[in-house]
Write a protein that holds these residues in place. Structure first.
Motif, PDB file in Angstrom:
ATOM      1  N   LEU A  68     -20.359  20.285 -32.022  1.00 46.98           N
ATOM      2  CA  LEU A  68     -21.599  19.967 -32.723  1.00 46.98           C
ATOM      3  C   LEU A  68     -21.313  18.772 -33.623  1.00 46.98           C
ATOM      4  CD1 LEU A  68     -24.487  20.491 -33.866  1.00 46.98           C
ATOM      5  CD2 LEU A  68     -23.407  22.037 -35.525  1.00 46.98           C
ATOM      6  N   VAL A  69     -22.045  17.682 -33.423  1.00 51.68           N
ATOM      7  CA  VAL A  69     -21.846  16.471 -34.213  1.00 51.68           C
ATOM      8  C   VAL A  69     -23.117  16.171 -34.998  1.00 51.68           C
ATOM      9  CG1 VAL A  69     -21.359  14.002 -34.146  1.00 51.68           C
ATOM     10  CG2 VAL A  69     -20.226  15.536 -32.511  1.00 51.68           C
ATOM     11  N   VAL A  70     -23.004  16.074 -36.325  1.00 51.57           N
ATOM     12  CA  VAL A  70     -24.155  15.721 -37.168  1.00 51.57           C
ATOM     13  C   VAL A  70     -23.929  14.303 -37.681  1.00 51.57           C
ATOM     14  CG1 VAL A  70     -25.550  16.322 -39.166  1.00 51.57           C
ATOM     15  CG2 VAL A  70     -24.483  18.133 -37.811  1.00 51.57           C
ATOM     16  N   VAL A  71     -24.881  13.432 -37.372  1.00 58.40           N
ATOM     17  CA  VAL A  71     -24.738  12.010 -37.692  1.00 58.40           C
ATOM     18  C   VAL A  71     -25.786  11.586 -38.710  1.00 58.40           C
ATOM     19  CG1 VAL A  71     -24.663   9.661 -36.778  1.00 58.40           C
ATOM     20  CG2 VAL A  71     -23.929  11.575 -35.339  1.00 58.40           C
ATOM     21  N   SER A  72     -25.357  10.958 -39.784  1.00 54.43           N
ATOM     22  CA  SER A  72     -26.271  10.423 -40.793  1.00 54.43           C
ATOM     23  C   SER A  72     -25.878   8.987 -41.122  1.00 54.43           C
ATOM     24  CB  SER A  72     -26.246  11.279 -42.068  1.00 54.43           C
ATOM     25  OG  SER A  72     -24.963  11.243 -42.661  1.00 54.43           O
ATOM     26  N   PHE A  73     -26.708   8.316 -41.889  1.00 50.33           N
ATOM     27  CA  PHE A  73     -26.379   6.972 -42.360  1.00 50.33           C
ATOM     28  C   PHE A  73     -25.192   7.041 -43.308  1.00 50.33           C
ATOM     29  CE2 PHE A  73     -26.854   3.428 -45.383  1.00 50.33           C
ATOM     30  CZ  PHE A  73     -26.910   2.352 -44.499  1.00 50.33           C
TER      31      PHE A  73
END
Length: 263
Positions: free
Chosen positions: A6-11
């Motif tokens: 599970l990969v959570v990507v944000s700025f």
């Protein structure tokens, strides 16, 4: 047995206080909803990644670095959720990276940003309307109060997202107005509606995942160009609320639902 990530990507953000209340809470909600997957994070701002490394000696990976690492560790299924608000430059940069790795994994799935489908706009407009009405409910003359939500804005084709969201609020005759720092609608457009509606008091809120530089300086700062000062010079009473929208349950749940929709 396949290895799933599970990969959570944000700025990303360099502000530790708001990071804990927004990005990390959103990450934790996703982790709780996908317990069978190993969790990883990535940020799309190389500038902030470098700043965090130099200041805190904390290593946060850019999406392509993380995807390379997942390959080397033998993961074959990758489930990604973007914490971006619109399908703008940062999200499309992420999509380009992800698409270049499709042949290296048996499955890659990516959840859409906050504002993508018509239902997303309906959901977020309802959230903003309810929150805004709650903000003004204790004002002395709430019929003369409004809530201005400051978004980032973009020169990307997705700039219309902010105007589309504001239009839904206008149709609802909501006391909420959308403006952006680097796009359209601008603060001048917001002022037009505030004056037209004879508004006397303005609540200021960030339409940003985190309450970082833009919220603290461009929106609520004491410099002459901040929205707070611009509004006060125009004669409005101003009350500032510095919560990034990532602090709200409704937004955290929406990101979880967006990934579930893709699954």
């Amino acid at each position: 047995m396949s290895k799933k990530a599970l990969v959570v990507v944000s700025f990303g953000t360099s502000h530790s206080d708001t990071r804990k209340k927004t990005i990390e809470i959103c990450e934790n909600e996703l982790r709780k909803s996908f317990l069978e997957y190993d969790f990883f994070r990535a940020w799309t701002s190389k500038m902030i990644i470098k700043k965090i490394k130099n200041r805190d000696n904390e290593e946060i990976l850019f999406p392509d670095e993380l995807m390379d690492m997942l390959c080397k560790k033998g993961y074959d299924e990758v489930y990604i959720q973007s914490l971006h608000l619109i399908c703008g430059e940062e999200y499309n940069k992420l999509l380009d990276i992800i698409n270049s790795y499709k042949k290296r994994f048996s499955k890659i799935c990516i959840g859409r940003p906050l504002l993508s489908t018509l239902e997303d706009y309906k959901y977020i407009a309802e959230f903003i309307d309810i929150k805004s009405k709650k903000d003004i409910e204790n004002d002395f003359k709430k019929e003369y109060s409004a809530v201005v939500w400051m978004g980032h804005g973009t020169e990307h084709i997705a700039h219309s997202s902010y105007a589309a969201l504001d239009y839904r609020l206008r149709v609802k005759e909501s006391p909420a107005f959308i403006g952006t720092v680097e796009g359209y609608p601008e603060i001048e457009d917001v002022l037009f509606f505030l004056e037209k509606n004879n508004i006397k008091k303005v609540h200021l809120r960030p339409l940003l995942l985190v309450s970082g530089d833009h919220a603290k300086n461009d929106m609520a700062g004491n410099n002459d160009k901040s929205w707070k000062k611009i509004l006060e010079k125009k004669g409005f009473e101003v009350e500032v609320h510095l919560e990034g929208i990532g602090q709200f349950d409704e937004i955290q749940r929406k990101f979880v639902e967006n990934l579930k929709d893709e699954l």
